[in-house]
Every structure is written in C-alpha cells, then in structure tokens.
Design an enzyme around this catalytic site. Sequence first.
Site, PDB file in Angstrom:
ATOM      1  N   HIS A 178      47.010  34.714-103.076  1.00 54.72           N
ATOM      2  CA  HIS A 178      45.651  34.197-102.846  1.00 54.72           C
ATOM      3  C   HIS A 178      45.502  33.540-101.474  1.00 54.72           C
ATOM      4  CE1 HIS A 178      47.295  30.321-104.551  1.00 54.72           C
ATOM      5  NE2 HIS A 178      46.492  29.801-103.641  1.00 54.72           N
ATOM      6  N   ASP A 211      50.780  36.623-108.163  1.00 57.12           N
ATOM      7  CA  ASP A 211      50.228  35.795-107.092  1.00 57.12           C
ATOM      8  C   ASP A 211      51.264  35.526-106.005  1.00 57.12           C
ATOM      9  OD1 ASP A 211      48.268  34.400-105.728  1.00 57.12           O
ATOM     10  OD2 ASP A 211      48.730  32.490-106.705  1.00 57.12           O
ATOM     11  N   SER A 289      49.779  25.796-101.398  1.00 57.67           N
ATOM     12  CA  SER A 289      50.053  27.093-102.017  1.00 57.67           C
ATOM     13  C   SER A 289      50.981  27.931-101.149  1.00 57.67           C
ATOM     14  CB  SER A 289      48.748  27.853-102.253  1.00 57.67           C
ATOM     15  OG  SER A 289      47.977  27.223-103.239  1.00 57.67           O
TER      16      SER A 289
END
Length: 444
Positions: A178, A211, A289
Amino acid sequence: MGPVSQTDPFAYPSPPRPAPLPVDPWAAPVGPAGAPAHAPGGPGRSPVGVAGHEEPFGPAVVPPGAPPLDSWGRPVRERRRRVGVPVWALVLTVVASLVAGGLGGVVATRLLDDARPVSANLPTASVEHGDVELTGVAAIAEAVLPSVVAIEVRTPLGGNTGSGFVLRSDGYVLTNNHVVAPAATGGDIVVVFADGSEEEAELVGATSAYDLAVVKVDRDGLTPLVLGDSDRVVVGQPVVAIGAPLGLESTVTSGIVSALHRPVTAGDPNAPAFIDAIQTDAAINPGNSGGPLVNTDGEVIGVNSAIAQAPGTNRANAGSIGLGFAIPSNQARRTAEELIETGRATYPVIGALLDVRYVGEGVQVSTEPQGSTPPITPGGPADRAGIEPGDVILAIDGRPVTAADELIVAIRARAPGDVVVLTVREDDGTTRDVRVVLDETTST
C-alpha cells in the site's frame, strides 16, 4: 460662610464670597498645634482666624530684605538668564562621558573577575564523547538505522510516504504494497537513505494478498537486515520499531510484543490483505508502514503494516494508540523471495467458503454457494479431506479459532503444499481431526 472641609484640600467657601484661591505649591509646613510656621502675611499670621473665622485678605506686608510678593502673596522668583553653551563644549562632554564609561566598565569587570573563583569545579563526564558503550535500544538503533529507508511515491495527483528496509546488498528493499501502490498507475518511487541520499527505485513485484512489495535501487554495498524467526517470538519480549512516521525519517520507538496471531486486514479496502499479525505497543503511526520491527538482536521479526483505530476515528486522523501490527518475518521472507524470483506471490487455500454470519463456537463452512462459487471446491483440499458444507472448524493445528478471519489468516500464514490439521465438528456433533494439504493460488 460654611466650614472648611478637613478631608478635601480643594473645598472652598460658597458664594457670594470671593473666588477660590488656587492651590499654593509654596505653602509652608505646619508647626505645633496646627499653627503655620510661616505664612504669606509674615511670621505668625494665619489665613484662618480664631474659632474658624476667616481673616480678610489685605495687602501683604513685606519685611525688609524679603523677596517681593506677587498678587497672591507668593514670593516672586527671579527669572534666570539663559547662557549659551558652544557646540564644541557639548561634543567634548559627550566624548569624555563615553571614555569615562568605558574605563569604568573595564575597571569594574577586572574587579569582578578578581573576586570570582579561579575554577567553579563543576562535575564533568567520566568518559569522552563518543567513547560511551551503547546498550539497549540505543545499541539496536545504531546497528539498524543505516539499513532503514524512507520511501516517497510521487505522482501527478499527489504523493505517498512510507518506510522500508534493505533486504540485499545489491539494492533490494522490502516495503508494504500500500506504500508503493499509487506508482502502479504512473509515478516515481524514491528511496531516501539514512544519510539523506536519494535513489529512484523500480518496482520488482507486489502482492495485495500479503500487502508486501519489493523495490530495487541501483546501488551496491548496502547493509541488509537479518530476517529472524517469527515463530520464536513470544508475548512480552521487547521490540523496536524504526521508520518514517508522518515523514519523520529515522524515528525509533520501543515497546513489547503485546499479542500474537492477531487477525488483521490491511492495505487496499477493496482487496484487503489478511495478516496473522504480531501486535505491539511500540508507537506506530502513518508512515511507519513497511519499516522493520526488530528484536533485541537487531533481527527483523515483523514488517510494520497497520494500526488500530478507535471507533469513529477518521482514517486520515489515525495515530498510535498503542496497538500496532506487523506482518511476521517468516511470511515476509517467503513472499519477498517469490517477488524477487518471479515478480508475483502465491498464497495457500483450502477450497471452502466460510459463513461470516455464523455465531457460535468455531467457524462454519457455508451451506450454500456464493455466486458461482460452491461451498466446497470440487477436488480441492477440503473436498479431499472429507469436509462438507455446514461442518464447523474448531481449531487449526490445535489452536482454537472463533472467527472466519482467524482461520483465513492462519491458513495464509502457511505456504502452498503445507499440511495443516483441522479439528472439525460434523452435523451430528461428532468431532474429528482431518489433515489438509493446502493448494496454491496466485495473488495480484
């Protein structure tokens, strides 16, 4: 005439008496028993008579040698003559003042310095700067920070930022899907290293199912981080999270592992990743992230990917509330290897639909198809193991499951071809263990 106020010095008799007298700034001090020591009319005279009767104002008597009086009975001050001062005298005076002030300051400083102690004898550090042996989080940060990067995605419609870390010395970097997903439709991926240098990167491969994504920069000699064994992680062990939260590069936070096998969905809401996550209370914020979660040996045990949000919190305003989640390193290793080798990743399946409406112990296999997909895929792993529609799966490899997401992430954490043992309860209440060999499907 009315009485004179004893409190108001500006009170005067009422009409039709003469106009009030102005306040006299030259009034003499009052002597004993209230009698003036000196009054305009001469020694011993008072403007107020005996028993409060006013004495008429007559012409003042001026003794010989006394200064003349004005019409109010006040001494007339002689007007002084102004004497001009040459400009050169003023200049000389100013210069002399400055010189005197400077000399005075020097003398005062020397006198104060002579009065001060030679040394204040304040305590000093026992070791020189740079000779301190780092321990704990500081030592971990020193070892890991050079291998952690910030990732910027620049597109015509805006940007995106995240974190990552070096996988191989020849320029491979691991991050979240992402983080780099906006570049898939056109944009640049830029990797910012700990020393501030930047390199454009190319996307090697990505998967929304886990992801995860791998990018590569044209640079050799990088220091990769070691991927540890996430199966050996225990609740309560200390961990350190490193990344670029909110764009703040090289940020270090610490905490503990607060839970394991937490079912988490992350990434694209339309194609979410199902993560059998490591939960930590180390502060994780947007921008973390893709960064590493490391143990006390500096080994990566997880890839920071998601944070919990309080109910009603806007995604744009989300921040750390002490509940962060990381993809286990064993999962990240398998997926990264596939992405580097083939550009795509696979994930395992059992070939059964789960009924998310079911309430009760375990997870129920659907009793009816969803669209064109049957509850049990013919010839699939569940079919070969003898699982039927309506059966309830109570545990996987002895670990109880109570929600569909728990079973899904537990299966996704395995690899295609792995064997799992499912504890199944049939319609008649009979419970049995079945061995299931997981099939493979390719993620997007």
